[in-house]
Structure formats: C-alpha cells, structure tokens
Design an enzyme around this catalytic site. Structure first.
Site, PDB file in Angstrom:
ATOM      1  N   TRP A 185       0.859  -1.185   0.000  1.00  0.00           N
ATOM      2  CA  TRP A 185       0.000   0.000   0.000  1.00  0.00           C
ATOM      3  C   TRP A 185       0.896   1.236   0.000  1.00  0.00           C
ATOM      4  O   TRP A 185       1.817   1.343   0.820  1.00  0.00           O
ATOM      5  CB  TRP A 185      -0.918   0.054   1.235  1.00  0.00           C
ATOM      6  CG  TRP A 185      -1.639   1.362   1.276  1.00  0.00           C
ATOM      7  CD1 TRP A 185      -2.648   1.756   0.444  1.00  0.00           C
ATOM      8  CD2 TRP A 185      -1.351   2.488   2.118  1.00  0.00           C
ATOM      9  NE1 TRP A 185      -3.013   3.053   0.730  1.00  0.00           N
ATOM     10  CE2 TRP A 185      -2.240   3.516   1.752  1.00  0.00           C
ATOM     11  CE3 TRP A 185      -0.432   2.727   3.140  1.00  0.00           C
ATOM     12  CZ2 TRP A 185      -2.234   4.768   2.367  1.00  0.00           C
ATOM     13  CZ3 TRP A 185      -0.421   3.974   3.760  1.00  0.00           C
ATOM     14  CH2 TRP A 185      -1.323   4.976   3.372  1.00  0.00           C
ATOM     15  N   GLU A 226      -3.049  -2.939  -2.503  1.00  0.00           N
ATOM     16  CA  GLU A 226      -4.201  -2.328  -1.811  1.00  0.00           C
ATOM     17  C   GLU A 226      -4.506  -0.944  -2.369  1.00  0.00           C
ATOM     18  O   GLU A 226      -3.679  -0.039  -2.329  1.00  0.00           O
ATOM     19  CB  GLU A 226      -3.883  -2.223  -0.305  1.00  0.00           C
ATOM     20  CG  GLU A 226      -5.017  -1.598   0.503  1.00  0.00           C
ATOM     21  CD  GLU A 226      -4.676  -1.480   1.992  1.00  0.00           C
ATOM     22  OE1 GLU A 226      -3.500  -1.682   2.362  1.00  0.00           O
ATOM     23  OE2 GLU A 226      -5.593  -1.170   2.777  1.00  0.00           O
ATOM     24  N   LYS A 228      -6.995   2.645  -2.752  1.00  0.00           N
ATOM     25  CA  LYS A 228      -7.646   3.583  -1.851  1.00  0.00           C
ATOM     26  C   LYS A 228      -8.285   4.699  -2.667  1.00  0.00           C
ATOM     27  O   LYS A 228      -7.786   5.055  -3.730  1.00  0.00           O
ATOM     28  CB  LYS A 228      -6.587   4.163  -0.891  1.00  0.00           C
ATOM     29  CG  LYS A 228      -7.165   4.917   0.271  1.00  0.00           C
ATOM     30  CD  LYS A 228      -6.110   5.129   1.346  1.00  0.00           C
ATOM     31  CE  LYS A 228      -6.717   5.884   2.509  1.00  0.00           C
ATOM     32  NZ  LYS A 228      -5.841   5.933   3.666  1.00  0.00           N
ATOM     33  N   ASP A 259      -9.750  -3.019   1.435  1.00  0.00           N
ATOM     34  CA  ASP A 259      -9.872  -2.451   2.779  1.00  0.00           C
ATOM     35  C   ASP A 259     -11.264  -1.830   2.885  1.00  0.00           C
ATOM     36  O   ASP A 259     -11.662  -1.029   2.036  1.00  0.00           O
ATOM     37  CB  ASP A 259      -8.771  -1.394   2.985  1.00  0.00           C
ATOM     38  CG  ASP A 259      -8.778  -0.794   4.387  1.00  0.00           C
ATOM     39  OD1 ASP A 259      -9.850  -0.341   4.837  1.00  0.00           O
ATOM     40  OD2 ASP A 259      -7.713  -0.751   5.026  1.00  0.00           O
ATOM     41  N   HIS A 262     -11.774   1.977   2.269  1.00  0.00           N
ATOM     42  CA  HIS A 262     -11.092   2.646   1.159  1.00  0.00           C
ATOM     43  C   HIS A 262     -11.974   2.980  -0.030  1.00  0.00           C
ATOM     44  O   HIS A 262     -11.497   3.127  -1.149  1.00  0.00           O
ATOM     45  CB  HIS A 262      -9.897   1.804   0.704  1.00  0.00           C
ATOM     46  CG  HIS A 262      -8.754   1.880   1.648  1.00  0.00           C
ATOM     47  ND1 HIS A 262      -7.475   1.480   1.333  1.00  0.00           N
ATOM     48  CD2 HIS A 262      -8.690   2.336   2.923  1.00  0.00           C
ATOM     49  CE1 HIS A 262      -6.677   1.669   2.376  1.00  0.00           C
ATOM     50  NE2 HIS A 262      -7.394   2.179   3.350  1.00  0.00           N
ATOM     51  N   HIS A 286      -8.689  -6.267   4.329  1.00  0.00           N
ATOM     52  CA  HIS A 286      -8.353  -5.455   5.481  1.00  0.00           C
ATOM     53  C   HIS A 286      -9.675  -5.150   6.162  1.00  0.00           C
ATOM     54  O   HIS A 286     -10.405  -4.252   5.736  1.00  0.00           O
ATOM     55  CB  HIS A 286      -7.618  -4.171   5.092  1.00  0.00           C
ATOM     56  CG  HIS A 286      -6.134  -4.345   5.090  1.00  0.00           C
ATOM     57  ND1 HIS A 286      -5.254  -3.310   4.913  1.00  0.00           N
ATOM     58  CD2 HIS A 286      -5.377  -5.451   5.273  1.00  0.00           C
ATOM     59  CE1 HIS A 286      -4.017  -3.778   4.991  1.00  0.00           C
ATOM     60  NE2 HIS A 286      -4.066  -5.076   5.192  1.00  0.00           N
ATOM     61  N   ASP A 294     -12.182   7.186   6.266  1.00  0.00           N
ATOM     62  CA  ASP A 294     -11.358   6.000   6.510  1.00  0.00           C
ATOM     63  C   ASP A 294     -10.754   6.086   7.913  1.00  0.00           C
ATOM     64  O   ASP A 294      -9.545   6.202   8.081  1.00  0.00           O
ATOM     65  CB  ASP A 294     -10.260   5.936   5.432  1.00  0.00           C
ATOM     66  CG  ASP A 294      -9.370   4.716   5.575  1.00  0.00           C
ATOM     67  OD1 ASP A 294      -9.875   3.670   6.011  1.00  0.00           O
ATOM     68  OD2 ASP A 294      -8.172   4.820   5.256  1.00  0.00           O
ATOM     69  N   ASP A 296     -10.665   3.959  10.406  1.00  0.00           N
ATOM     70  CA  ASP A 296     -10.055   2.756  10.985  1.00  0.00           C
ATOM     71  C   ASP A 296     -10.507   2.481  12.416  1.00  0.00           C
ATOM     72  O   ASP A 296      -9.695   2.206  13.301  1.00  0.00           O
ATOM     73  CB  ASP A 296      -8.519   2.830  10.904  1.00  0.00           C
ATOM     74  CG  ASP A 296      -8.027   2.773   9.464  1.00  0.00           C
ATOM     75  OD1 ASP A 296      -8.068   1.693   8.885  1.00  0.00           O
ATOM     76  OD2 ASP A 296      -7.625   3.824   8.920  1.00  0.00           O
ATOM     77  N   ASP A 326      -7.336  -4.308   9.973  1.00  0.00           N
ATOM     78  CA  ASP A 326      -6.649  -3.026   9.817  1.00  0.00           C
ATOM     79  C   ASP A 326      -7.456  -1.913  10.482  1.00  0.00           C
ATOM     80  O   ASP A 326      -8.292  -1.277   9.857  1.00  0.00           O
ATOM     81  CB  ASP A 326      -6.430  -2.716   8.327  1.00  0.00           C
ATOM     82  CG  ASP A 326      -5.564  -1.477   8.134  1.00  0.00           C
ATOM     83  OD1 ASP A 326      -4.940  -1.035   9.127  1.00  0.00           O
ATOM     84  OD2 ASP A 326      -5.502  -0.949   7.010  1.00  0.00           O
TER      85      ASP A 326
HETATM   86  C1  RNT Z   1      -3.970   2.839   4.768  1.00  0.00           C
HETATM   87  C2  RNT Z   1      -4.076   1.384   4.502  1.00  0.00           C
HETATM   88  C3  RNT Z   1      -2.967   0.529   5.030  1.00  0.00           C
HETATM   89  C4  RNT Z   1      -2.512   0.931   6.418  1.00  0.00           C
HETATM   90  C5  RNT Z   1      -1.504  -0.008   7.048  1.00  0.00           C
HETATM   91  C6  RNT Z   1      -0.883   0.567   8.259  1.00  0.00           C
HETATM   92  O1  RNT Z   1      -5.105   3.535   4.449  1.00  0.00           O
HETATM   93  O2  RNT Z   1      -5.299   0.917   4.969  1.00  0.00           O
HETATM   94  O3  RNT Z   1      -3.324  -0.792   4.957  1.00  0.00           O
HETATM   95  O4  RNT Z   1      -3.596   1.062   7.280  1.00  0.00           O
HETATM   96  O5  RNT Z   1      -0.587  -0.375   6.097  1.00  0.00           O
HETATM   97 ZN    ZN Z   2      -5.605  -1.204   4.875  1.00  0.00          ZN
END
Ligand code: RNT
Ligand code: ZN
Length: 418
Positions: A185, A226, A228, A259, A262, A286, A294, A296, A326
């Site tokens: 990523w 990955e 986004k 993810d 994302h 993720h 985003d 998290d 994640d």
């Molecule tokens: C960032 C991505 C990625 C990170 C990690 C820490 O938006 O989701 O996966 O969260 O690599």
């Molecule tokens: Zn991620």
C-alpha cells in the site's frame, strides 16, 4: 466444560440441524481460519525503526490511551495476551518499521536478519507471519509520493525497500512453513485536482513491475496490492486507485486487498468480492470500519462485517481469502481493541456458516423472495451465541465478556506500569 454451556449448545445444535446445518463441521471449519492480527494496533502505528517520525501517509490515529507497546518485547507480550483470549490459531501482520534490531538500518537495507526475533517468537507461538513494506512516516515520503515519485532516486529508494520486504516475507514463509502475504500500500496522491493523472500511474506500474521482477515462490510469499479512494492530503487523487490495482493484479496474477474503509462512504466491499474472485485468484481483506471517512475504527459485529463473512461463506471463497485486520484506535485499551475486533470477525464468520445456505439458494432460484427474507431475518435470532460460547470453551479461551476481566487485570499489572 460448564454444564449449562454444553446443554445450551446441544439445544442450539438441534435447531440448526433441523435446517441441515452440520454444526460440528462448522466448528471445524471455523477452527481452520486464520485471522492476521495487525501489529500496528499495539502502538498506534509508530514502529521501532524511526520512533521520532510522525505518522504520515494520510492515515491518522487519535487517542492517547495509556500503555501502548514501546518496544518489540512489549508488543509481543501484548499480542500474546490478546491471542490467549481469541479462539483458534492465527497470524501476526508486521510492518517493516517493526524490525527488531539494534542496528541503525534504513528501509532499503532491511533484511531477514532484522526480523529473526519475530520469526523465533512466531515459531514458538505456532503463529504465521504476514508483512508490509512501510511507504510512509519517512523523510522520503514527505511530499506524499513514493513508488510513483517523479524523482528517479526517490523512486529507486522505495523500490529497493519493497524488494527487501519481499525477501523478508520469503524468509518468513520458509521459516514458518506457511506463505506470508506481503501487502503493498502506498499513499501517493494529490490534495487537489492534478493536471496529469496518467504519468504517476505509469510510474507506479513500472515500479511495481520492477519490484515483482524478482522471482519468489508463492509457497513462501503471496503479493497483494491495496487501493484507496482518498486519504488526508490526497483527497482529490490517489495514484493507486481501485481500477488501477484491479487491472494491475489481474494482469500480473497478484492478489487484491480490499480495505473496508477505502471506498466511497456508502459503498461496501462485500458487494465487490464475488466479482473479483471470478477473475482473480486470491483475495486479501483489510477488515476495518470507516466512520464517515477511513477512520479505521475497531470492527464491530455490524451489518457490513456480517455481509463480508456471508460472501466468503456463500461463495466458498475462504480457501482463496487471506483475512487481515486493519484498524487503529488509540483511545481504548490497545489489547482489548485486538480482542474485540478479532472475536467479532470470527463471530461474523460463525454466524455466516450457521445459515441454511443450500435452502436459501434454492428458495432464491425458485423466486420465493418472501421466504428468503423471512428466513434470513428469523436466523438473526437463532442461538448462535450458544455455539460461540461452546466453541470458546472448547478452545480454552474465556467465555463471553470474561476476557475483559483478564485485560483489565493486565492493564493494571503491566500496561499502566509502562
Ligand atoms: C492505509 C491502509 C494501510 C494501512 C496499514 C498501516 O489507508 O489501509 O493498509 O492502514 O498499512
Ligand atoms: Zn488497509
């Protein structure tokens, strides 16, 4: 096992069996699933290589809950604590900045030797390892570009780092006898609308091709990319968009990492997995929870988590899916965050496995959408909790919120004393 756990389970089992669900087999299937616990929840994505560096890359941790891990020993101890409260055998997902070494080493010079302690620990704990190059929180990523940077030297640095990451992953796979998933990523993108959207994408493609030109066996390392939609500071344009990586992964035989945070806020990844897996071979997840952006957040047992789990079960995708977590919440106990998120992910999978799949598929083919809706809704209050409790008891981990008492004790004895 406590008598009431056993008898509730026996009653629940009977109900599920009336719909042709083999609960014992479901529990075996669940026990075979490995969730990859992301080490970065343990210390708010700081890492140990460049501790003084601020988190960059358009991601952010908020909160300053006491007790986060400050060195590799503490992080491993916290992971052990969390894993002892989660049923099953799992994996730990490392980022390059979590190297455990006394050497002063730059990202492009990292090598398997800087992770020996992690490998020894994983072996002793019976864990698998996954890995990520860290293309952020670094001077060479300050202006928001890494693998797609217009400067040849900066690009070369990040390419060397990513190549090093794959060699480290290969060494993990060899040492632990199970493939290590390496997830790529990069945060690259622009705050405002760019003139040239194409050139950075061409550069990213070329950098990735260069990184993957080193032949590494898939029995040791599996590459994933990955995408986004946006990040903080890359609101208008992200080089590695969803379409970019779909094309890239498909043409290069790589896994795609989805993810949950994302995409557009009203878009959900559950609806994307079946499309990808018709054409692509492997999937990395993720599992995360976006709240308005985003953000998290720690995953809860919400509709989208359940829908993701259902897709994996209904499509029979579990064999081709690597499930990683994640999220990073600095406002609550760091160990509890892992336990809550991982137990929820497993619970969602269990609930999905305890649905009368064959029957539901037939009802749908028959066009009886009334029965489809009725059954799915009624199954929401079937006693899956009794099956979950039995599973936890069988796996020797605390029942229900019993794990919280252990985390609170650990917090007093260990975390708050740091
Ligand atoms: C960032 C991505 C990625 C990170 C990690 C820490 O938006 O989701 O996966 O969260 O690599
Ligand atoms: Zn991620």
């Amino acid at each position: 096992m406590e008598q009431s756990i056993q008898s509730s389970y026996t009653e629940a089992k009977k109900l599920y069996e009336q719909h042709g669900i083999d609960v014992e087999q479901v529990l075996e299937q669940l026990a075979a699933i490995k969730i990859s616990l992301h080490c970065w929840q343990g210390d708010d994505v700081r890492g140990f290589l460049n501790k003084e560096k601020e988190l960059s890359g358009g991601i952010a941790v908020t909160g300053s809950y006491l007790g986060r891990a400050g060195n590799p020993e503490e992080l491993r101890r916290d992971l052990e604590m969390a894993l002892a409260l989660i049923p099953g055998q799992h994996k730990v997902n490392l980022h390059a900045i979590y190297a455990d070494t006394e050497e002063k080493v730059e990202l492009d010079e990292l090598a398997p030797r800087h992770f020996t302690k992690w490998v020894d620990w994983a072996k002793a704990q019976g864990l698998g390892l996954d890995f990520n190059p860290t293309c952020f929180s670094h001077d060479k990523a300050k202006d928001g570009f890494t693998l797609s940077h217009p400067d040849d030297d900066i690009r070369a640095f990040w390419i060397a780092h990513c190549k090093a990451a794959r060699r480290i992953s290969e060494s993990f796979g060899q040492a632990l006898g199970q493939p290590c998933v390496t997830n790529f990523w990069v945060p690259d993108g622009y705050k405002d609308a760019p003139i040239d959207r194409l050139s950075p994408r061409v550069r990213l493609k070329e950098s990735l091709d260069e990184i993957f030109s080193e032949d590494i066996s898939e029995s040791y390392n599996i590459d994933a990319v990955e995408s986004k939609l946006f990040g903080i500071g890359s609101e208008s344009y992200v080089v590695g968009s969803h379409e970019f990586y779909m094309g890239y992964a498909l043409s290069r035989g790589k896994a795609v990492c989805f993810d949950a945070g994302h995409f557009h806020p009203t878009e959900s990844i559950s609806n994307k997995l079946s499309s990808w897996l018709i054409f692509g071979d492997q999937l990395l997840l993720h599992v995360s929870r976006p709240v308005r952006w985003d953000s998290d957040h720690v995953v809860t047992l919400d509709d989208e988590l359940l829908e993701i789990a259902r897709e994996l079960v209904r499509g029979d995708f579990l064999d081709r899916t690597h499930i990683g977590l994640d999220f990073f919440d600095g406002s609550i106990n760091h160990v509890a965050a892992w336990v809550i998120g991982t137990r929820n992910t497993l619970k969602a999978l269990l609930r999905a496995m305890l649905e009368p799949l064959a029957k539901l598929k037939q009802i749908e083919l028959d066009g009886d959408y009334t029965s489809r809706l009725a059954l799915v809704e009624e199954f929401k209050s079937y006693p899956f909790g009794a099956v979950w409790d039995y599973y936890c008891a069988k796996q020797g981990v605390p029942l229900r919120e019993g794990w919280l008492t252990e985390v609170k004790h650990y917090e007093q004895e260990v975390l708050f004393k740091r």
